[in-house]
Motif scaffolding. Structure first.
Motif, PDB file in Angstrom:
ATOM      1  N   GLU A   8       0.775  -1.381  -0.079  1.00 42.60           N
ATOM      2  CA  GLU A   8      -0.077   0.033  -0.060  1.00 42.60           C
ATOM      3  C   GLU A   8       0.945   1.409   0.034  1.00 42.60           C
ATOM      4  OE1 GLU A   8      -3.892  -1.855   2.270  1.00 42.60           O
ATOM      5  OE2 GLU A   8      -2.261  -1.267   3.567  1.00 42.60           O
ATOM      6  N   ILE A   9       1.872   1.219   0.759  1.00 33.90           N
ATOM      7  CA  ILE A   9       2.866   2.316   0.845  1.00 33.90           C
ATOM      8  C   ILE A   9       3.619   2.500  -0.847  1.00 33.90           C
ATOM      9  CG2 ILE A   9       5.172   3.286   1.682  1.00 33.90           C
ATOM     10  CD1 ILE A   9       4.270   1.790   4.444  1.00 33.90           C
ATOM     11  N   ARG A  10       3.716   1.365  -1.393  1.00 37.15           N
ATOM     12  CA  ARG A  10       4.371   1.527  -2.719  1.00 37.15           C
ATOM     13  C   ARG A  10       3.184   2.295  -3.618  1.00 37.15           C
ATOM     14  NH1 ARG A  10       5.378  -3.466  -3.307  1.00 37.15           N
ATOM     15  NH2 ARG A  10       7.448  -3.523  -2.632  1.00 37.15           N
ATOM     16  N   GLY A  11       1.965   1.913  -3.560  1.00 43.36           N
ATOM     17  CA  GLY A  11       1.000   2.528  -4.417  1.00 43.36           C
ATOM     18  C   GLY A  11       0.833   3.836  -4.023  1.00 43.36           C
ATOM     19  N   LYS A  12       1.017   4.336  -2.899  1.00 45.23           N
ATOM     20  CA  LYS A  12       1.044   5.795  -2.438  1.00 45.23           C
ATOM     21  C   LYS A  12       2.110   6.377  -3.130  1.00 45.23           C
ATOM     22  CE  LYS A  12      -1.880   6.283   1.680  1.00 45.23           C
ATOM     23  NZ  LYS A  12      -1.664   6.788   3.036  1.00 45.23           N
ATOM     24  N   LEU A  13       3.192   5.994  -2.910  1.00 44.45           N
ATOM     25  CA  LEU A  13       4.435   6.423  -3.645  1.00 44.45           C
ATOM     26  C   LEU A  13       4.341   6.591  -5.029  1.00 44.45           C
ATOM     27  CD1 LEU A  13       7.426   7.586  -3.201  1.00 44.45           C
ATOM     28  CD2 LEU A  13       8.132   5.196  -3.583  1.00 44.45           C
ATOM     29  N   ARG A  14       3.652   5.911  -5.676  1.00 46.59           N
ATOM     30  CA  ARG A  14       3.563   5.771  -7.072  1.00 46.59           C
ATOM     31  C   ARG A  14       2.676   6.982  -7.639  1.00 46.59           C
ATOM     32  NH1 ARG A  14       5.142   1.834 -10.439  1.00 46.59           N
ATOM     33  NH2 ARG A  14       5.567  -0.214  -9.552  1.00 46.59           N
ATOM     34  N   LYS A  15       1.443   7.306  -6.724  1.00 53.21           N
ATOM     35  CA  LYS A  15       0.452   8.141  -6.930  1.00 53.21           C
ATOM     36  C   LYS A  15       1.200   9.465  -6.709  1.00 53.21           C
ATOM     37  CE  LYS A  15      -4.010   9.366  -5.462  1.00 53.21           C
ATOM     38  NZ  LYS A  15      -4.676   9.630  -4.386  1.00 53.21           N
ATOM     39  N   ALA A  16       1.931   9.424  -5.472  1.00 50.07           N
ATOM     40  CA  ALA A  16       2.379  10.794  -5.203  1.00 50.07           C
ATOM     41  C   ALA A  16       3.335  11.415  -6.391  1.00 50.07           C
ATOM     42  CB  ALA A  16       3.142  10.877  -4.208  1.00 50.07           C
ATOM     43  N   LEU A  17       4.254  10.498  -6.986  1.00 57.29           N
ATOM     44  CA  LEU A  17       5.295  10.780  -7.897  1.00 57.29           C
ATOM     45  C   LEU A  17       4.513  10.849  -9.170  1.00 57.29           C
ATOM     46  CD1 LEU A  17       7.914   8.520  -6.821  1.00 57.29           C
ATOM     47  CD2 LEU A  17       8.068  10.962  -6.641  1.00 57.29           C
ATOM     48  N   SER A  18       3.393  10.236  -9.654  1.00 56.02           N
ATOM     49  CA  SER A  18       2.705  10.277 -10.919  1.00 56.02           C
ATOM     50  C   SER A  18       1.974  11.797 -10.871  1.00 56.02           C
ATOM     51  CB  SER A  18       1.648   9.531 -11.020  1.00 56.02           C
ATOM     52  OG  SER A  18       2.028   7.912 -10.812  1.00 56.02           O
ATOM     53  N   GLU A  19       1.795  12.366  -9.874  1.00 51.81           N
ATOM     54  CA  GLU A  19       1.088  13.648  -9.626  1.00 51.81           C
ATOM     55  C   GLU A  19       1.778  14.539 -10.316  1.00 51.81           C
ATOM     56  OE1 GLU A  19      -0.542  14.166  -5.866  1.00 51.81           O
ATOM     57  OE2 GLU A  19      -1.916  12.771  -5.851  1.00 51.81           O
ATOM     58  N   GLU A  20       3.245  14.385 -10.657  1.00 46.87           N
ATOM     59  CA  GLU A  20       4.013  15.337 -11.340  1.00 46.87           C
ATOM     60  C   GLU A  20       4.127  15.120 -12.719  1.00 46.87           C
ATOM     61  OE1 GLU A  20       7.850  15.803  -9.397  1.00 46.87           O
ATOM     62  OE2 GLU A  20       6.907  15.631  -7.244  1.00 46.87           O
ATOM     63  N   GLY A  21       3.035  14.105 -13.188  1.00 47.69           N
ATOM     64  CA  GLY A  21       2.811  13.993 -14.670  1.00 47.69           C
ATOM     65  C   GLY A  21       3.977  13.182 -15.215  1.00 47.69           C
ATOM     66  N   GLN A  22       4.647  12.287 -14.762  1.00 47.92           N
ATOM     67  CA  GLN A  22       5.823  11.542 -15.062  1.00 47.92           C
ATOM     68  C   GLN A  22       5.612  10.050 -14.775  1.00 47.92           C
ATOM     69  OE1 GLN A  22       9.302  13.277 -14.439  1.00 47.92           O
ATOM     70  NE2 GLN A  22      10.598  12.270 -15.889  1.00 47.92           N
ATOM     71  N   ASP A  23       6.237   9.021 -15.224  1.00 46.10           N
ATOM     72  CA  ASP A  23       6.165   7.820 -14.730  1.00 46.10           C
ATOM     73  C   ASP A  23       7.050   7.853 -13.361  1.00 46.10           C
ATOM     74  OD1 ASP A  23       6.067   4.605 -15.246  1.00 46.10           O
ATOM     75  OD2 ASP A  23       8.224   5.163 -14.698  1.00 46.10           O
ATOM     76  N   PRO A  24       6.540   7.257 -12.292  1.00 51.47           N
ATOM     77  CA  PRO A  24       7.281   7.211 -10.897  1.00 51.47           C
ATOM     78  C   PRO A  24       8.592   6.766 -11.197  1.00 51.47           C
ATOM     79  CG  PRO A  24       5.203   6.203 -11.005  1.00 51.47           C
ATOM     80  CD  PRO A  24       5.396   6.487 -12.255  1.00 51.47           C
ATOM     81  N   ILE A  25       9.023   5.835 -11.689  1.00 53.70           N
ATOM     82  CA  ILE A  25      10.327   5.372 -11.690  1.00 53.70           C
ATOM     83  C   ILE A  25      11.189   6.190 -12.402  1.00 53.70           C
ATOM     84  CG2 ILE A  25      11.737   3.568 -12.512  1.00 53.70           C
ATOM     85  CD1 ILE A  25       9.555   1.701 -11.494  1.00 53.70           C
ATOM     86  N   GLU A  26      10.413   6.877 -13.779  1.00 50.96           N
ATOM     87  CA  GLU A  26      11.389   7.741 -14.567  1.00 50.96           C
ATOM     88  C   GLU A  26      11.732   9.056 -13.605  1.00 50.96           C
ATOM     89  OE1 GLU A  26       9.329   8.535 -18.278  1.00 50.96           O
ATOM     90  OE2 GLU A  26       9.757   6.341 -19.041  1.00 50.96           O
ATOM     91  N   ARG A  27      10.590   9.478 -12.898  1.00 59.02           N
ATOM     92  CA  ARG A  27      10.891  10.740 -12.036  1.00 59.02           C
ATOM     93  C   ARG A  27      12.105  10.510 -11.309  1.00 59.02           C
ATOM     94  NH1 ARG A  27      11.643  15.447 -11.250  1.00 59.02           N
ATOM     95  NH2 ARG A  27      10.567  16.438  -9.164  1.00 59.02           N
ATOM     96  N   LEU A  28      11.994   9.224 -10.340  1.00 58.31           N
ATOM     97  CA  LEU A  28      13.260   9.170  -9.518  1.00 58.31           C
ATOM     98  C   LEU A  28      14.338   8.964 -10.126  1.00 58.31           C
ATOM     99  CD1 LEU A  28      11.389   6.512  -7.134  1.00 58.31           C
ATOM    100  CD2 LEU A  28      12.225   8.671  -6.331  1.00 58.31           C
ATOM    101  N   GLU A  29      14.502   8.411 -11.541  1.00 54.69           N
ATOM    102  CA  GLU A  29      15.652   8.299 -12.319  1.00 54.69           C
ATOM    103  C   GLU A  29      16.225   9.943 -12.496  1.00 54.69           C
ATOM    104  OE1 GLU A  29      14.699   5.759 -15.444  1.00 54.69           O
ATOM    105  OE2 GLU A  29      15.313   4.110 -14.171  1.00 54.69           O
ATOM    106  N   GLN A  30      15.200  10.754 -12.945  1.00 56.33           N
ATOM    107  CA  GLN A  30      15.744  12.001 -13.141  1.00 56.33           C
ATOM    108  C   GLN A  30      16.098  12.723 -11.619  1.00 56.33           C
ATOM    109  OE1 GLN A  30      12.117  14.397 -14.257  1.00 56.33           O
ATOM    110  NE2 GLN A  30      13.249  16.275 -14.429  1.00 56.33           N
ATOM    111  N   LEU A  31      15.455  12.431 -10.643  1.00 59.86           N
ATOM    112  CA  LEU A  31      16.045  13.086  -9.573  1.00 59.86           C
ATOM    113  C   LEU A  31      17.412  12.641  -9.249  1.00 59.86           C
ATOM    114  CD1 LEU A  31      12.550  12.922  -7.264  1.00 59.86           C
ATOM    115  CD2 LEU A  31      13.756  15.034  -8.250  1.00 59.86           C
TER     116      LEU A  31
END
Lengths: 73, 162
Positions: A8-31
Motif C-alpha cells: 500500500e505504501i508503494r501504491g501511495k508513492l507511485r501516486k504521489a510521484l505520478s502527480e508530477e505527470g511522469q512515470d514514477p520510476i522515470e521521475r526518480l531516475e531524473q531526480l
C-alpha cells in the motif's frame, strides 16, 4: 505502527510521484540524475532505495496474469 | 470480508510468540511491560502506551504483527517493534523528548519510523522504515526533489541525540 502494508505504501508513492505527470520510476531516475553524485559513504541513498522499492513490486500470480491476459483479448 | 479474529494457535505457540516479542523488544532497549495478545486490533500489529513512569509503559503486540512478518511484502516483526520503541524514545529519551516536545502526531509517526530504523541492526528493516518515513513526508507535502535531504537531516539529528 500503522496498518498500511509495504504494498500500500508503494501504491501511495507511485501516486504521489505520478502527480508530477511522469512515470514514477522515470521521475526518480531524473531526480537521481539531477542530484549527481550519490550520498557520501555512511549516508542512506534515499532516492535509489525508493526506486528499488518501486521496482521490487512482487510478481503477479498466475491467476492475476490469466485475468489480465483474458481482459486484453 | 476479512476475518475478525486470528486463527487459533496452541498455548505453546502463543508462548513462543511472547518470547520472540520479549527478546526483540528488550534487545532494542524497550523498558516497561511487554505483552502478546492473540487478537486483532485496529492497530497495524503493535501499540505503545505511555505510562505514568517508564516502568508503567506498555508494548502490546498483536496477532497481525506475526501475519505481517510472514508476508514478504510487508514489515517484519522486528521493524514493527522497532517503530514502537521509536515512540518510546520520543516520549522517554531525555534529549529526544525535549527536542520533539511540540511535534504533531503525524510528525511523531515519521520520527518513530526513523528512530526505529536507527536502532534496527538489519539492512532490510532499516530500508523499509526509512522508506515508510520518506513516503509519509512526500504525502505531507515535501517535494520528491527534497525528500532525500530532509530524511538525511532527520536521521543525522536523531542519531546525534541517541
Amino acid at each position: 505502527m500503522g496498518p498500511e502494508t509495504l504494498g500500500e505504501i508503494r501504491g501511495k508513492l507511485r501516486k504521489a510521484l505520478s502527480e508530477e505527470g511522469q512515470d514514477p520510476i522515470e521521475r526518480l531516475e531524473q531526480l537521481i540524475k539531477e542530484r549527481g553524485s550519490p550520498p557520501p559513504e555512511g549516508k542512506f541513498d534515499v532516492l535509489n532505495s525508493l526506486k528499488r522499492f518501486l521496482e521490487s513490486e512482487p510478481r503477479t500470480t498466475s491467476k492475476k496474469r490469466k485475468k489480465r491476459t483474458a481482459a486484453k483479448k | 470480508m476479512a476475518s475478525t479474529s486470528p486463527l487459533a494457535i496452541s498455548n505453546e505457540e502463543a508462548r513462543q510468540r511472547f518470547l520472540s516479542v520479549i527478546r526483540l523488544a528488550r534487545g532494542m532497549g524497550f523498558e516497561g511491560t511487554i505483552e502478546y495478545r492473540h487478537v486483532y486490533s485496529r492497530s497495524g500489529g503493535a501499540t505503545y502506551g505511555e505510562g505514568s513512569s517508564v516502568e508503567q509503559d506498555l508494548l502490546t503486540v498483536y496477532a497481525r504483527a506475526f501475519e505481517r512478518d510472514a508476508d514478504p511484502d510487508d514489515f517484519s516483526l522486528r521493524a514493527i517493534i522497532a517503530h514502537e520503541r521509536g515512540h518510546q524514545l520520543l516520549a522517554r529519551h531525555p534529549k529526544i523528548s525535549k527536542a520533539v516536545a511540540s511535534v504533531s502526531p503525524a510528525s511523531e509517526e515519521i520520527l518513530a519510523s526513523l528512530l526505529g530504523a536507527l536502532i534496527c541492526d538489519n539492512d532490510r528493516d532499516f530500508s523499509t522504515l526509512v522508506i515508510k518515513a520518506a513516503v509519509e513526508l512526500v504525502e505531507y507535502g515535501v517535494l520528491a526533489a527534497s525528500v532525500e535531504r530532509q530524511v538525511q537531516n532527520l536521521l543525522e539529528r536523531l542519531e546525534a541525540l541517541l
